[in-house]
Design an enzyme around this catalytic site. Structure first.
Site, PDB file in Angstrom:
ATOM      1  N   LEU A   1       7.062   3.346  -3.913  1.00  0.00           N
ATOM      2  CA  LEU A   1       6.947   4.569  -3.685  1.00  0.00           C
ATOM      3  C   LEU A   1       5.420   4.942  -3.391  1.00  0.00           C
ATOM      4  CD1 LEU A   1       7.780   7.503  -3.541  1.00  0.00           C
ATOM      5  CD2 LEU A   1       7.629   7.731  -5.897  1.00  0.00           C
TER       6      LEU A   1
ATOM      7  N   LYS B   1      14.463 -13.067 -11.675  1.00  0.00           N
ATOM      8  CA  LYS B   1      13.615 -12.569 -13.007  1.00  0.00           C
ATOM      9  C   LYS B   1      14.629 -13.086 -14.164  1.00  0.00           C
ATOM     10  CE  LYS B   1       9.711 -11.297 -11.122  1.00  0.00           C
ATOM     11  NZ  LYS B   1       8.725 -12.168 -10.793  1.00  0.00           N
TER      12      LYS B   1
ATOM     13  N   SER C   1      10.033  -8.087 -14.930  1.00  0.00           N
ATOM     14  CA  SER C   1      10.318  -7.145 -14.506  1.00  0.00           C
ATOM     15  C   SER C   1      11.171  -6.140 -15.329  1.00  0.00           C
ATOM     16  CB  SER C   1      10.793  -7.066 -13.009  1.00  0.00           C
ATOM     17  OG  SER C   1      11.166  -5.778 -12.579  1.00  0.00           O
TER      18      SER C   1
ATOM     19  N   ARG D   1      18.861   6.248  -2.515  1.00  0.00           N
ATOM     20  CA  ARG D   1      19.161   4.606  -1.985  1.00  0.00           C
ATOM     21  C   ARG D   1      20.023   3.852  -2.981  1.00  0.00           C
ATOM     22  NH1 ARG D   1      13.237   2.015  -2.480  1.00  0.00           N
ATOM     23  NH2 ARG D   1      13.622   2.378  -4.934  1.00  0.00           N
TER      24      ARG D   1
ATOM     25  N   PHE E   1       2.002 -15.489 -11.612  1.00  0.00           N
ATOM     26  CA  PHE E   1       2.273 -14.035 -10.833  1.00  0.00           C
ATOM     27  C   PHE E   1       3.102 -14.615  -9.338  1.00  0.00           C
ATOM     28  CE2 PHE E   1      -1.660 -12.494 -12.827  1.00  0.00           C
ATOM     29  CZ  PHE E   1      -1.173 -11.375 -13.332  1.00  0.00           C
TER      30      PHE E   1
ATOM     31  N   ILE F   1      -1.235  -7.434  -8.384  1.00  0.00           N
ATOM     32  CA  ILE F   1      -1.453  -7.511  -9.661  1.00  0.00           C
ATOM     33  C   ILE F   1      -2.420  -8.643 -10.214  1.00  0.00           C
ATOM     34  CG2 ILE F   1      -0.603  -7.464 -12.262  1.00  0.00           C
ATOM     35  CD1 ILE F   1       2.324  -6.484 -10.590  1.00  0.00           C
TER      36      ILE F   1
ATOM     37  N   ASP G   1       0.683 -24.069  -1.996  1.00  0.00           N
ATOM     38  CA  ASP G   1       2.077 -23.481  -2.485  1.00  0.00           C
ATOM     39  C   ASP G   1       2.409 -24.158  -3.679  1.00  0.00           C
ATOM     40  OD1 ASP G   1       5.057 -23.162  -2.442  1.00  0.00           O
ATOM     41  OD2 ASP G   1       4.962 -22.759  -0.329  1.00  0.00           O
TER      42      ASP G   1
ATOM     43  N   TYR H   1      16.537 -10.892  -6.162  1.00  0.00           N
ATOM     44  CA  TYR H   1      15.235 -10.675  -6.612  1.00  0.00           C
ATOM     45  C   TYR H   1      15.400 -10.543  -8.376  1.00  0.00           C
ATOM     46  CZ  TYR H   1      10.939  -8.642  -8.414  1.00  0.00           C
ATOM     47  OH  TYR H   1       9.841  -8.474  -9.207  1.00  0.00           O
TER      48      TYR H   1
HETATM   49  P1  NAD Z   1       2.170  -9.878  -4.471  1.00  0.00           P
HETATM   50  O1  NAD Z   1       2.936 -10.135  -3.387  1.00  0.00           O
HETATM   51  O2  NAD Z   1       0.733  -8.815  -4.404  1.00  0.00           O
HETATM   52  O3  NAD Z   1       1.665 -10.817  -5.261  1.00  0.00           O
HETATM   53  C1  NAD Z   1       2.278 -12.314  -5.316  1.00  0.00           C
HETATM   54  C2  NAD Z   1       1.385 -13.415  -4.836  1.00  0.00           C
HETATM   55  O4  NAD Z   1       1.998 -14.582  -4.824  1.00  0.00           O
HETATM   56  C3  NAD Z   1       0.891 -13.198  -3.308  1.00  0.00           C
HETATM   57  O5  NAD Z   1      -0.564 -13.154  -3.197  1.00  0.00           O
HETATM   58  C4  NAD Z   1       1.607 -14.270  -2.475  1.00  0.00           C
HETATM   59  O6  NAD Z   1       0.710 -14.589  -1.468  1.00  0.00           O
HETATM   60  C5  NAD Z   1       1.810 -15.355  -3.389  1.00  0.00           C
HETATM   61  N1  NAD Z   1       2.886 -16.106  -3.321  1.00  0.00           N
HETATM   62  C6  NAD Z   1       3.928 -15.991  -2.952  1.00  0.00           C
HETATM   63  N2  NAD Z   1       4.779 -16.940  -2.891  1.00  0.00           N
HETATM   64  C7  NAD Z   1       3.825 -18.247  -3.239  1.00  0.00           C
HETATM   65  C8  NAD Z   1       3.800 -19.496  -3.219  1.00  0.00           C
HETATM   66  N3  NAD Z   1       4.956 -20.124  -2.835  1.00  0.00           N
HETATM   67  N4  NAD Z   1       2.901 -20.205  -3.607  1.00  0.00           N
HETATM   68  C9  NAD Z   1       1.718 -19.753  -3.896  1.00  0.00           C
HETATM   69  N5  NAD Z   1       1.660 -18.536  -3.947  1.00  0.00           N
HETATM   70  C10 NAD Z   1       2.617 -17.572  -3.533  1.00  0.00           C
HETATM   71  O7  NAD Z   1       3.051  -9.051  -5.725  1.00  0.00           O
HETATM   72  P2  NAD Z   1       2.570  -8.509  -6.944  1.00  0.00           P
HETATM   73  O8  NAD Z   1       3.015  -7.095  -6.766  1.00  0.00           O
HETATM   74  O9  NAD Z   1       1.101  -8.590  -7.362  1.00  0.00           O
HETATM   75  O10 NAD Z   1       3.381  -9.304  -8.039  1.00  0.00           O
HETATM   76  C11 NAD Z   1       3.291 -10.163  -8.755  1.00  0.00           C
HETATM   77  C12 NAD Z   1       4.268 -10.454  -9.589  1.00  0.00           C
HETATM   78  O11 NAD Z   1       4.874  -9.503 -10.551  1.00  0.00           O
HETATM   79  C13 NAD Z   1       5.480 -11.077  -8.885  1.00  0.00           C
HETATM   80  O12 NAD Z   1       5.995 -12.238  -9.687  1.00  0.00           O
HETATM   81  C14 NAD Z   1       6.482 -10.122  -8.956  1.00  0.00           C
HETATM   82  O13 NAD Z   1       7.798 -10.136  -8.726  1.00  0.00           O
HETATM   83  C15 NAD Z   1       6.194  -9.267 -10.347  1.00  0.00           C
HETATM   84  N6  NAD Z   1       6.279  -7.831 -10.506  1.00  0.00           N
HETATM   85  C16 NAD Z   1       5.942  -6.926  -9.539  1.00  0.00           C
HETATM   86  C17 NAD Z   1       6.092  -5.636  -9.613  1.00  0.00           C
HETATM   87  C18 NAD Z   1       5.547  -4.652  -8.635  1.00  0.00           C
HETATM   88  O14 NAD Z   1       6.241  -3.544  -8.509  1.00  0.00           O
HETATM   89  N7  NAD Z   1       4.573  -4.920  -7.882  1.00  0.00           N
HETATM   90  C19 NAD Z   1       7.149  -5.080 -10.628  1.00  0.00           C
HETATM   91  C20 NAD Z   1       7.671  -6.102 -11.565  1.00  0.00           C
HETATM   92  C21 NAD Z   1       7.243  -7.475 -11.469  1.00  0.00           C
HETATM   93  C1  WQD Z   2      10.332   4.470  -7.467  1.00  0.00           C
HETATM   94  C2  WQD Z   2      11.223   5.728  -6.828  1.00  0.00           C
HETATM   95  C3  WQD Z   2      12.919   5.762  -5.440  1.00  0.00           C
HETATM   96  C4  WQD Z   2      10.455   5.117  -1.691  1.00  0.00           C
HETATM   97  C5  WQD Z   2      11.036  -1.608  -7.796  1.00  0.00           C
HETATM   98  C6  WQD Z   2      11.866  -2.776  -8.114  1.00  0.00           C
HETATM   99  C7  WQD Z   2      11.359  -3.248  -9.131  1.00  0.00           C
HETATM  100  C8  WQD Z   2       9.849  -3.506  -9.489  1.00  0.00           C
HETATM  101  C9  WQD Z   2       9.230  -2.183  -8.995  1.00  0.00           C
HETATM  102  C10 WQD Z   2       9.457  -5.638  -9.019  1.00  0.00           C
HETATM  103  C11 WQD Z   2      12.776   5.281  -6.804  1.00  0.00           C
HETATM  104  C12 WQD Z   2      12.014   6.608  -4.968  1.00  0.00           C
HETATM  105  C13 WQD Z   2      10.913   5.120  -3.196  1.00  0.00           C
HETATM  106  C14 WQD Z   2      10.591   6.144  -0.971  1.00  0.00           C
HETATM  107  C15 WQD Z   2      11.610   7.730  -2.937  1.00  0.00           C
HETATM  108  N1  WQD Z   2       9.671  -4.438  -8.790  1.00  0.00           N
HETATM  109  N2  WQD Z   2      11.342   6.559  -3.437  1.00  0.00           N
HETATM  110  N3  WQD Z   2      11.340   7.368  -1.524  1.00  0.00           N
HETATM  111  O1  WQD Z   2      12.982   0.996  -7.326  1.00  0.00           O
HETATM  112  O2  WQD Z   2      11.826   1.825  -9.428  1.00  0.00           O
HETATM  113  O3  WQD Z   2      11.545  -0.638  -8.640  1.00  0.00           O
HETATM  114  O4  WQD Z   2       9.689  -1.839  -7.664  1.00  0.00           O
HETATM  115  O5  WQD Z   2       9.842  -6.271  -9.802  1.00  0.00           O
HETATM  116  O6  WQD Z   2      12.309  -4.574  -9.474  1.00  0.00           O
HETATM  117  O7  WQD Z   2      13.230  -2.602  -7.964  1.00  0.00           O
HETATM  118  O8  WQD Z   2      10.574   1.017  -7.541  1.00  0.00           O
HETATM  119  O9  WQD Z   2       8.649   2.312  -5.978  1.00  0.00           O
HETATM  120  O10 WQD Z   2      10.857   1.296  -5.039  1.00  0.00           O
HETATM  121  O11 WQD Z   2      10.813   3.503  -6.290  1.00  0.00           O
HETATM  122  O12 WQD Z   2      11.998   8.504  -2.976  1.00  0.00           O
HETATM  123  O13 WQD Z   2      10.300   6.111   0.118  1.00  0.00           O
HETATM  124  O14 WQD Z   2      10.714   6.228  -5.981  1.00  0.00           O
HETATM  125  O15 WQD Z   2      14.297   5.894  -5.061  1.00  0.00           O
HETATM  126  O16 WQD Z   2      13.343   6.642  -7.679  1.00  0.00           O
HETATM  127  P1  WQD Z   2      11.744   0.809  -8.225  1.00  0.00           P
HETATM  128  P2  WQD Z   2      10.033   1.953  -5.881  1.00  0.00           P
END
Ligand code: NAD
Ligand code: WQD
Length: 334
Positions: free
Chosen positions: A200, A153, A124, A292, A80, A12, A58, A149
């Site tokens: 997913l 948050k 999240s 799951r 992030f 992101i 870091d 995790y």
């Molecule tokens: P990502 O893993 O691609 O990005 C996170 C980045 O942080 C990575 O590049 C990693 O190398 C870096 N990082 C980790 N630990 C570090 C540290 N100690 N010091 C410096 N850098 C560090 O993840 P993302 O999907 O881009 O998510 C970004 C943020 O959004 C995260 O905080 C995640 O929890 C949150 N978030 C993600 C999702 C999702 O589904 N992708 C959903 C909700 C919230």
């Molecule tokens: C989506 C849907 C699964 C894999 C997670 C974290 C949440 C946030 C986003 C960071 C669900 C189904 C998945 C597979 C499947 N991350 N699924 N087969 O669980 O909504 O959220 O990621 O903050 O905190 O919990 O996302 O992509 O894992 O699943 O059927 O092989 O897909 O059951 O319904 P989720 P997901």
């Protein structure tokens, strides 16, 4: 603004850096490359049309953070960086608490010492837990975390609310993302993790590419129209745009505000699979497996507050999301 983006080479973060550059901001990235690659920097610069300053390090390293804030004026931070694998967090809770919470506190201390009090934080939808009904609204009570995790948050949000209450001159935006998916429309930037994907869309992609034999759908007996779980999949480019709007709002507004970033529309697992097939022409081999643990039937956003306050509306469809994901995975790789 000169914006420090922690985790800026991640999924992101990298898309948001492009959007920041395109919006006229300058960008300093801090990332330890734990879950991303150096190549993302060049891709961000190519798409954003401007250079960024990249610091590999870091966020728990307070001396390094001190150097970053001493070397330049940072107007705002988009935070992030962190660990995000739900299952891994159950096996390694200390890593998650230390990195996500410890890292955030270290960052906040460095910001205060450096005179920067504007932060946009990646929270999240997981903070709503399983008790609240969808659509989730920002004023609903925080739920019960189902994994460390999720706890990180919830705790970080509370730390930021406490900080705002104690020091009202902070400008804080808590962004609750729903399910980010897709890639940059150019095919040059997308999710490129170092670990095994859990979400997913990357798993559908692996099945489409033949990297896994099938997609296992986790349960088809939920109380939803087709029996599979419903989520709010938001295109990563819409999510990046949301950060630009949240940053402007935070810069102009003292205090701590919370916003959902989602589309407001739920899509079932099967609907996303079908959207992917329609957008790419590739059939996804699927098998129904057991539920799951921890999954809830429905999770989607009430978008009213983001629409009214940030003027944020998603413009990209599920088909766009799937087509862009496929372009990223296949462009130049045939
Ligand atoms: P990502 O893993 O691609 O990005 C996170 C980045 O942080 C990575 O590049 C990693 O190398 C870096 N990082 C980790 N630990 C570090 C540290 N100690 N010091 C410096 N850098 C560090 O993840 P993302 O999907 O881009 O998510 C970004 C943020 O959004 C995260 O905080 C995640 O929890 C949150 N978030 C993600 C999702 C999702 O589904 N992708 C959903 C909700 C919230
Ligand atoms: C989506 C849907 C699964 C894999 C997670 C974290 C949440 C946030 C986003 C960071 C669900 C189904 C998945 C597979 C499947 N991350 N699924 N087969 O669980 O909504 O959220 O990621 O903050 O905190 O919990 O996302 O992509 O894992 O699943 O059927 O092989 O897909 O059951 O319904 P989720 P997901």
């Amino acid at each position: 603004m000169n914006v420090l983006v922690t985790g800026g080479t991640g999924y992101i973060g990298s898309h948001t850096c492009v959007a920041l550059l395109q919006a006229g901001h300058t960008v300093v990235i801090l990332d330890n490359l734990f879950n991303s690659k150096r190549e993302a920097v060049g891709r961000i610069e190519a798409l954003g049309g401007k250079p960024v300053r990249f610091v590999q390090g870091d966020m728990r390293d307070s001396a390094l953070l001190g150097e970053i804030f001493a070397a330049q004026t940072i107007d705002a931070v988009i935070h992030f960086a962190g660990l995000k694998a739900v299952g891994e967090s159950c096996a390694e809770p200390l890593e998650y608490y230390g990195t996500n919470i410890g890292g955030t506190v270290t960052l906040l201390e460095a910001m205060r010492a450096g005179g920067c009090k504007t932060i946009v934080f990646s929270s999240s939808a997981t903070v709503y837990g399983g008790q609240n009904p969808s659509p989730f609204r920002e004023d609903m009570p925080i739920g019960q975390a189902t994994c460390p995790y999720g706890s990180t948050k919830i705790y970080i949000e509370q730390i930021l609310r406490d900080l705002s209450a104690a020091e009202p001159d902070w400008h804080i935006s808590l962004l609750r993302y729903f399910n980010p998916a897709g890639a940059h429309a150019s095919g040059l930037l997308g999710e490129d993790p170092n670990d095994i994907p859990n979400n997913l869309m990357p798993l559908i992609s692996e099945a489409a590419l033949g990297k896994r034999s099938e997609l296992v759908i986790f349960g088809s007996d939920y109380d939803t129209p087709d029996g599979t779980c419903i989520r709010d999949y938001i295109h990563v480019l819409d999510l990046a745009d949301g950060h630009i709007k949240a940053l402007a709002r935070a810069a102009a507004t003292q205090g701590c505000e919370t916003f959902n970033l989602g589309t407001g529309k739920g899509l079932s697992v099967l609907e996303l699979v079908h959207a992917f097939e329609a957008a790419t022409g590739v059939k996804i081999p699927c098998r129904i497996g057991p539920r799951r643990p921890g999954d809830i039937a429905r999770c989607y956003a009430d978008t009213t507050k983001a629409e009214q306050t940030l003027h944020f509306v998603c413009t990209r469809s599920a088909e766009d999301m799937c087509a862009d994901q496929w372009r990223w995975l296949t462009a130049g790789k045939e």
